[in-house]
Design a protein around this motif. Structure first.
Motif, PDB file in Angstrom:
ATOM      1  N   LYS A   1      24.397  30.172  38.156  1.00 62.75           N
ATOM      2  CA  LYS A   1      24.502  28.711  38.109  1.00 62.75           C
ATOM      3  C   LYS A   1      23.830  28.139  36.869  1.00 62.75           C
ATOM      4  O   LYS A   1      24.095  26.987  36.494  1.00 62.75           O
ATOM      5  CB  LYS A   1      23.919  28.090  39.370  1.00 62.75           C
ATOM      6  CG  LYS A   1      22.398  28.049  39.450  1.00 62.75           C
ATOM      7  CD  LYS A   1      21.964  27.343  40.728  1.00 62.75           C
ATOM      8  CE  LYS A   1      20.460  27.099  40.765  1.00 62.75           C
ATOM      9  NZ  LYS A   1      20.043  26.403  42.000  1.00 62.75           N
TER      10      LYS A   1
ATOM     11  N   ASN B   1      27.517  21.446  35.388  1.00 63.18           N
ATOM     12  CA  ASN B   1      27.629  20.564  36.551  1.00 63.18           C
ATOM     13  C   ASN B   1      27.881  21.395  37.815  1.00 63.18           C
ATOM     14  O   ASN B   1      28.325  22.538  37.749  1.00 63.18           O
ATOM     15  CB  ASN B   1      28.776  19.563  36.355  1.00 63.18           C
ATOM     16  CG  ASN B   1      28.575  18.694  35.130  1.00 63.18           C
ATOM     17  OD1 ASN B   1      27.502  18.133  34.932  1.00 63.18           O
ATOM     18  ND2 ASN B   1      29.598  18.601  34.289  1.00 63.18           N
ATOM     19  N   ASP B   2      27.619  20.773  38.959  1.00 65.50           N
ATOM     20  CA  ASP B   2      27.864  21.422  40.256  1.00 65.50           C
ATOM     21  C   ASP B   2      27.226  22.806  40.331  1.00 65.50           C
ATOM     22  O   ASP B   2      27.835  23.777  40.780  1.00 65.50           O
ATOM     23  CB  ASP B   2      29.372  21.544  40.521  1.00 65.50           C
ATOM     24  CG  ASP B   2      30.038  20.198  40.684  1.00 65.50           C
ATOM     25  OD1 ASP B   2      29.349  19.260  41.109  1.00 65.50           O
ATOM     26  OD2 ASP B   2      31.237  20.095  40.375  1.00 65.50           O
ATOM     27  N   ARG B   3      25.971  22.904  39.912  1.00 68.48           N
ATOM     28  CA  ARG B   3      25.320  24.218  39.860  1.00 68.48           C
ATOM     29  C   ARG B   3      25.154  24.845  41.239  1.00 68.48           C
ATOM     30  O   ARG B   3      25.387  26.041  41.416  1.00 68.48           O
ATOM     31  CB  ARG B   3      23.969  24.092  39.160  1.00 68.48           C
ATOM     32  CG  ARG B   3      24.097  23.801  37.678  1.00 68.48           C
ATOM     33  CD  ARG B   3      22.758  23.893  36.971  1.00 68.48           C
ATOM     34  NE  ARG B   3      22.924  23.872  35.532  1.00 68.48           N
ATOM     35  CZ  ARG B   3      21.944  24.071  34.660  1.00 68.48           C
ATOM     36  NH1 ARG B   3      20.713  24.280  35.105  1.00 68.48           N
ATOM     37  NH2 ARG B   3      22.169  24.055  33.360  1.00 68.48           N
TER      38      ARG B   3
ATOM     39  N   THR C   1      26.957  24.285  43.868  1.00 68.42           N
ATOM     40  CA  THR C   1      28.288  24.684  44.342  1.00 68.42           C
ATOM     41  C   THR C   1      28.722  25.975  43.685  1.00 68.42           C
ATOM     42  O   THR C   1      29.313  26.851  44.323  1.00 68.42           O
ATOM     43  CB  THR C   1      29.317  23.579  44.051  1.00 68.42           C
ATOM     44  OG1 THR C   1      28.876  22.350  44.648  1.00 68.42           O
ATOM     45  CG2 THR C   1      30.682  23.945  44.602  1.00 68.42           C
ATOM     46  N   CYS C   2      28.404  26.103  42.408  1.00 69.78           N
ATOM     47  CA  CYS C   2      28.726  27.332  41.676  1.00 69.78           C
ATOM     48  C   CYS C   2      28.026  28.520  42.317  1.00 69.78           C
ATOM     49  O   CYS C   2      28.631  29.578  42.526  1.00 69.78           O
ATOM     50  CB  CYS C   2      28.315  27.189  40.214  1.00 69.78           C
ATOM     51  SG  CYS C   2      28.487  28.700  39.243  1.00 69.78           S
TER      52      CYS C   2
ATOM     53  N   TYR D   1      34.758  28.104  36.979  1.00 70.13           N
ATOM     54  CA  TYR D   1      33.512  28.290  36.228  1.00 70.13           C
ATOM     55  C   TYR D   1      33.697  29.416  35.203  1.00 70.13           C
ATOM     56  O   TYR D   1      33.141  30.515  35.354  1.00 70.13           O
ATOM     57  CB  TYR D   1      32.357  28.638  37.173  1.00 70.13           C
ATOM     58  CG  TYR D   1      32.153  27.648  38.291  1.00 70.13           C
ATOM     59  CD1 TYR D   1      31.592  26.398  38.043  1.00 70.13           C
ATOM     60  CD2 TYR D   1      32.511  27.961  39.597  1.00 70.13           C
ATOM     61  CE1 TYR D   1      31.395  25.483  39.071  1.00 70.13           C
ATOM     62  CE2 TYR D   1      32.322  27.055  40.632  1.00 70.13           C
ATOM     63  CZ  TYR D   1      31.767  25.822  40.365  1.00 70.13           C
ATOM     64  OH  TYR D   1      31.583  24.918  41.386  1.00 70.13           O
TER      65      TYR D   1
END
Length: 467
Positions: free
Chosen positions: A199, A204-206, A208-209, A236
């Protein structure tokens, strides 16, 4: 005075509290350094000085072996009798490792005493998901020589176990040591640590990653993994590029892993244990060992009682017996099947197995033996005993004559780091910049400040370093 002002409090008061206490009780104003030195002296009178702790290591380990049969201990010093390495493995853990799934979680945590160093831990996980420590070591750091020595000693303790699996973070020295000492063992990486690294390669959206990565890693089939990882790569690309270059598929996904690691895919259990002994890691060595052994004794007693209280009917450990394991799977014929292990229903596998056996099979007959209650009880049937008070030690002269000097250390300025050190590859984060005025700076040395150490008697120490 402390007993009157802090009844039942196990937290050692910080120097500022002691300054107020002395002023209120005896009308004397003392400086912060004076309060800090007095606090340290009181702690040393209770637990012993670091130098005393080192000098008694051989005697302590001798008593540990006498108190707990079949315990293995080793202390290594250099040519000047200065401390280098140490390992101990309790006889109860060694003997009953046979009842554990053959997955060893290995990790290191930094010690917070004046001489520093690291505590090395190798632990299994019992079938009811409890941490089951096998061996503990102390070394000067996570270096090639220290990890190699620890692994060699670990091998002498547990032997060459068929099907052994190691799980760790991506420390290069540790990876190298496992490969050299246990060449036949499979070695997996903690997927939570990998998720934290991954992540860090997206903007962004770490979180979620990280979640999507772990979803890929948990895939049971190659087809499922490829489908999930393809979606992950499209969403990603930078994270996927990092994984392609730095992590082989066998370490990344469950479906590609060569060994059998069951449901163990993180080092969380050992890191949780490190959290349990967080305060003890500030102590000198012998008081810290007392805390570790006391905690293990507590766990053995607790789980032995739990296993004994299980009625005869359940054959599996509680976490398996009460868990409704249901999954939609796709068979090799391309058809979709519903498998419900708790209800013993499956439109393919369990029906075939039941028909072949000619009787209704119990859930335990679908599971590995390590999940049986009888093996769980076997794992904790022995008792772990604390090292007695120093006044009760009977030490041979040849052991008493063995002295250990403290290792060399560098005096570091400022407050000792209290938070966890990031593992290899993890982001260390960025500290926000801001102006610091002279008025806002902390007075005195950083080491003198911070949260007080938990009083040692909380842990029920029985050796000479405790109350």
């Amino acid at each position: 005075m402390l007993d009157q002002d802090f009844p039942g409090s196990f937290e050692t008061p910080v120097p500022n509290t002691l300054i107020d206490l002395v002023h209120r009780r005896v009308d004397v104003q003392v400086s912060y350094p004076t309060a800090w030195r007095g606090r340290r002296q009181a702690a040393n009178e209770v637990r012993g000085t670091p130098e005393e702790s080192f000098s008694l290591l051989h005697s302590y380990m001798y008593m540990l072996e006498k108190t707990n049969p079949d315990t293995v201990t080793r202390v290594v010093v250099d040519e000047a009798n200065k401390f280098k390495y140490l390992i101990f493995a309790l006889g109860a853990s060694i003997e009953e490792f046979s009842a554990m799934r053959k997955v060893l979680i290995v990790d290191a945590t930094h010690l917070k005493n004046i001489y520093g160093g690291v505590l090395l831990v190798a632990a299994a996980q019992d079938p009811d998901h409890h941490t089951y420590p096998i061996a503990f070591g102390v070394a000067d750091g996570e270096k090639n020589d220290s990890w190699m020595w620890f692994m060699e000693q670990l091998k002498s303790v547990i032997g060459d176990v068929p099907g052994l699996v190691f799980l760790s973070d991506r420390n290069k020295s540790l990876i190298n040591a496992v490969g050299v000492v246990f060449p036949q063992a499979a070695h997996g990486y903690c997927i939570w640590h990998l998720s934290q690294i991954v992540k860090g390669h997206v903007r962004n959206d770490r979180d979620t990653c990280a979640f999507k990565f772990m979803e890929c890693a948990h895939a049971y089939t190659v087809a499922e993994f490829l489908n999930l990882y393809d979606a992950f790569r499209r969403r990603y690309p930078s994270a996927a590029e990092y994984l392609d270059k730095n992590v082989e598929e066998g370490k990344l996904a469950r479906c590609y892993f060569e060994g059998d690691r069951y449901n163990v895919d993180t080092t969380n259990s050992v890191e949780s244990f490190n959290g349990v002994i967080k305060e003890a890691r500030k102590f000198t060595l012998i008081p810290m060992f007392d805390v570790i052994i006391a905690k293990m004794a507590e766990w053995f007693n607790k789980h032995r009682k739990e296993a004994a209280e299980i009625p005869p009917t359940p054959k599996l450990v509680p976490i398996v017996e009460t868990k409704n394991v249901q999954k939609i799977v796709k068979g090799s014929d391309g058809k979709v099947y519903t498998v419900d292990m708790a209800m013993l229903t499956c439109s393919s596998a369990s029906t075939f197995m039941t028909d072949k056996a000619g009787r209704e099979l119990h859930l335990s007959e679908y599971c590995a033996k390590y999940y049986w209650v009888e093996l769980w009880a076997l794992a904790y049937h022995m008792t772990i005993y604390l090292v007695p008070h120093m006044s009760d030690w009977v030490i041979p002269e040849e052991v008493r004559a063995l002295k250990v000097l403290p290792s060399d250390y560098d005096v570091k300025k400022g407050k000792l780091q209290q938070t966890r050190f990031p593992s290899a590859g993890e982001s260390r984060g960025r500290r926000k910049r801001g102006r610091v005025s002279g008025r806002g700076r902390a007075r005195g040395t950083g080491r003198a400040r911070g949260k007080g150490m938990a009083a040692y008697f909380e842990c029920g120490s029985a050796s000479g370093s405790g109350v």
